[in-house]
Design a protein around this motif. Structure first.
Motif, PDB file in Angstrom:
ATOM      1  N   ARG A  24       3.611  -5.046  -1.719  1.00 46.25           N
ATOM      2  CA  ARG A  24       4.954  -4.996  -1.151  1.00 46.25           C
ATOM      3  C   ARG A  24       5.958  -4.329  -2.084  1.00 46.25           C
ATOM      4  N   GLY A  25       5.518  -3.949  -3.283  1.00 49.00           N
ATOM      5  CA  GLY A  25       6.412  -3.289  -4.230  1.00 49.00           C
ATOM      6  C   GLY A  25       7.465  -4.218  -4.812  1.00 49.00           C
ATOM      7  N   GLN A  26       7.232  -5.527  -4.744  1.00 54.55           N
ATOM      8  CA  GLN A  26       8.191  -6.506  -5.268  1.00 54.55           C
ATOM      9  C   GLN A  26       7.550  -7.233  -6.447  1.00 54.55           C
ATOM     10  N   ASP A  27       8.046  -6.968  -7.632  1.00 49.70           N
ATOM     11  CA  ASP A  27       7.461  -7.513  -8.859  1.00 49.70           C
ATOM     12  C   ASP A  27       8.027  -8.902  -9.144  1.00 49.70           C
ATOM     13  N   LYS A  28       7.672  -9.846  -8.269  1.00 51.30           N
ATOM     14  CA  LYS A  28       8.111 -11.233  -8.442  1.00 51.30           C
ATOM     15  C   LYS A  28       7.181 -12.135  -7.634  1.00 51.30           C
ATOM     16  N   PRO A  29       7.088 -13.391  -8.055  1.00 54.16           N
ATOM     17  CA  PRO A  29       6.269 -14.314  -7.263  1.00 54.16           C
ATOM     18  C   PRO A  29       6.988 -14.680  -5.963  1.00 54.16           C
ATOM     19  N   THR A  30       6.220 -15.147  -5.014  1.00 51.43           N
ATOM     20  CA  THR A  30       6.753 -15.622  -3.740  1.00 51.43           C
ATOM     21  C   THR A  30       5.907 -16.816  -3.323  1.00 51.43           C
ATOM     22  N   ASN A  31       6.267 -17.471  -2.246  1.00 51.80           N
ATOM     23  CA  ASN A  31       5.521 -18.665  -1.858  1.00 51.80           C
ATOM     24  C   ASN A  31       4.235 -18.330  -1.100  1.00 51.80           C
ATOM     25  N   VAL A  32       4.319 -17.444  -0.112  1.00 56.25           N
ATOM     26  CA  VAL A  32       3.167 -17.131   0.723  1.00 56.25           C
ATOM     27  C   VAL A  32       3.174 -15.647   1.084  1.00 56.25           C
ATOM     28  N   LEU A  33       1.986 -15.076   1.122  1.00 55.59           N
ATOM     29  CA  LEU A  33       1.801 -13.703   1.586  1.00 55.59           C
ATOM     30  C   LEU A  33       0.690 -13.709   2.634  1.00 55.59           C
ATOM     31  N   SER A  34       0.860 -12.887   3.637  1.00 58.35           N
ATOM     32  CA  SER A  34      -0.161 -12.742   4.681  1.00 58.35           C
ATOM     33  C   SER A  34      -0.588 -11.289   4.748  1.00 58.35           C
ATOM     34  N   PHE A  35      -1.882 -11.098   4.953  1.00 59.89           N
ATOM     35  CA  PHE A  35      -2.457  -9.769   5.048  1.00 59.89           C
ATOM     36  C   PHE A  35      -3.287  -9.692   6.318  1.00 59.89           C
ATOM     37  N   PRO A  36      -2.646  -9.354   7.459  1.00 61.70           N
ATOM     38  CA  PRO A  36      -3.418  -9.242   8.708  1.00 61.70           C
ATOM     39  C   PRO A  36      -4.484  -8.161   8.586  1.00 61.70           C
ATOM     40  N   ALA A  37      -5.653  -8.447   9.135  1.00 60.53           N
ATOM     41  CA  ALA A  37      -6.759  -7.482   9.112  1.00 60.53           C
ATOM     42  C   ALA A  37      -6.552  -6.443  10.194  1.00 60.53           C
ATOM     43  N   LEU A  38      -6.948  -5.231   9.902  1.00 56.42           N
ATOM     44  CA  LEU A  38      -6.962  -4.203  10.930  1.00 56.42           C
ATOM     45  C   LEU A  38      -8.062  -4.550  11.914  1.00 56.42           C
ATOM     46  N   GLN A  39      -7.766  -4.428  13.181  1.00 51.71           N
ATOM     47  CA  GLN A  39      -8.754  -4.756  14.207  1.00 51.71           C
ATOM     48  C   GLN A  39      -9.474  -3.485  14.641  1.00 51.71           C
ATOM     49  N   PRO A  40     -10.777  -3.594  14.929  1.00 52.67           N
ATOM     50  CA  PRO A  40     -11.528  -2.413  15.374  1.00 52.67           C
ATOM     51  C   PRO A  40     -10.948  -1.862  16.670  1.00 52.67           C
ATOM     52  N   THR A  41     -10.902  -0.547  16.779  1.00 59.33           N
ATOM     53  CA  THR A  41     -10.316   0.084  17.963  1.00 59.33           C
ATOM     54  C   THR A  41     -11.272   0.123  19.138  1.00 59.33           C
ATOM     55  N   GLY A  42     -12.570   0.109  18.889  1.00 57.60           N
ATOM     56  CA  GLY A  42     -13.542   0.222  19.969  1.00 57.60           C
ATOM     57  C   GLY A  42     -14.022  -1.113  20.488  1.00 57.60           C
ATOM     58  N   GLY A  43     -13.314  -2.169  20.186  1.00 63.59           N
ATOM     59  CA  GLY A  43     -13.771  -3.491  20.605  1.00 63.59           C
ATOM     60  C   GLY A  43     -14.807  -4.016  19.633  1.00 63.59           C
ATOM     61  N   GLN A  44     -15.262  -5.219  19.888  1.00 63.31           N
ATOM     62  CA  GLN A  44     -16.202  -5.859  18.984  1.00 63.31           C
ATOM     63  C   GLN A  44     -17.294  -6.526  19.794  1.00 63.31           C
ATOM     64  N   SER A  45     -18.505  -6.386  19.346  1.00 60.77           N
ATOM     65  CA  SER A  45     -19.623  -7.028  20.031  1.00 60.77           C
ATOM     66  C   SER A  45     -19.918  -8.357  19.351  1.00 60.77           C
ATOM     67  N   SER A  46     -20.576  -9.254  20.053  1.00 63.00           N
ATOM     68  CA  SER A  46     -20.901 -10.563  19.489  1.00 63.00           C
ATOM     69  C   SER A  46     -21.846 -10.430  18.299  1.00 63.00           C
ATOM     70  N   GLU A  47     -22.534  -9.307  18.194  1.00 62.64           N
ATOM     71  CA  GLU A  47     -23.445  -9.082  17.079  1.00 62.64           C
ATOM     72  C   GLU A  47     -22.706  -8.693  15.803  1.00 62.64           C
ATOM     73  N   ASP A  48     -21.430  -8.334  15.921  1.00 61.82           N
ATOM     74  CA  ASP A  48     -20.643  -7.936  14.763  1.00 61.82           C
ATOM     75  C   ASP A  48     -20.233  -9.115  13.889  1.00 61.82           C
ATOM     76  N   GLY A  49     -20.411 -10.344  14.384  1.00 59.89           N
ATOM     77  CA  GLY A  49     -19.980 -11.530  13.648  1.00 59.89           C
ATOM     78  C   GLY A  49     -18.543 -11.858  13.990  1.00 59.89           C
ATOM     79  N   PRO A  50     -17.980 -12.841  13.294  1.00 58.87           N
ATOM     80  CA  PRO A  50     -16.608 -13.247  13.602  1.00 58.87           C
ATOM     81  C   PRO A  50     -15.606 -12.117  13.360  1.00 58.87           C
ATOM     82  N   ARG A  51     -14.559 -12.126  14.146  1.00 59.11           N
ATOM     83  CA  ARG A  51     -13.466 -11.157  13.990  1.00 59.11           C
ATOM     84  C   ARG A  51     -12.559 -11.668  12.873  1.00 59.11           C
ATOM     85  N   MET A  52     -12.262 -10.814  11.923  1.00 57.91           N
ATOM     86  CA  MET A  52     -11.429 -11.202  10.785  1.00 57.91           C
ATOM     87  C   MET A  52      -9.961 -11.125  11.172  1.00 57.91           C
TER      88      MET A  52
END
Length: 169
Positions: free
Chosen positions: A66-94
């Protein structure tokens, strides 16, 4: 429509200071399971990771991402989702990752005279909501996200974390 199954949540304790909070992983799991049951997001067959770190660790993440040189309480990093959908064989969606810093969480809980476990629950819920698409970039989105946080925390038996704060509009 809320998901029928909570996401699989892995809690990683990477800083020794969390040893002072032996129930931290249980608190995080409960908060995320409750949040998942109350949001309009598909969390079935999904997973996320929560890293319980310290101020130094979260400061590095905050600086690098985030370019912020300081501590914070919580950070979230959403995962990029596959564009072509996901099959059950791919395992859990992150869904993504959440990082929570012990020292900042402890200091805020003490300053606001809140039980540590209540504040940790709030931060876990807040981080999870970011992973499933909620944000607070403008007043309308912030109000919606905060109301959802209030509702989830109430289901956990936790008082409104915003009750004593004045909103600047």
């Amino acid at each position: 429509m809320a998901s029928l199954a909570p996401p699989e949540t892995e809690v990683l304790i990477v800083a020794e200071c969390w040893g002072a909070e032996p129930d931290a992983a249980t608190i995080v799991h409960r908060a995320i399971e409750t949040a998942a049951s109350m949001v309009d997001a598909d969390t079935a067959d999904a997973e996320l990771a929560v890293m319980l770190t310290d101020d130094a660790g979260i400061r590095t993440l905050n600086k690098n991402w985030r370019g912020q040189d300081k501590p914070t309480n919580v950070l979230s990093f959403p995962a990029l989702q596959p564009t072509g959908g996901q099959s059950s064989e791919d395992g859990p969606r992150m869904l993504g990752d959440i990082a929570i810093a012990w020292e900042t969480t402890r200091r805020e809980a003490d300053d606001e005279q809140k039980p540590f476990d209540h504040h940790l629950s709030h931060l876990a819920v807040h981080g999870f909501l970011h992973l499933v698409g909620y944000d607070h970039e403008n007043d309308i989105d912030a109000e919606a996200m905060e109301q959802l946080e209030r509702d989830i925390l109430a289901a956990l038996g936790i008082a409104d974390p915003y009750a004593d704060q004045d909103r600047v509009t």
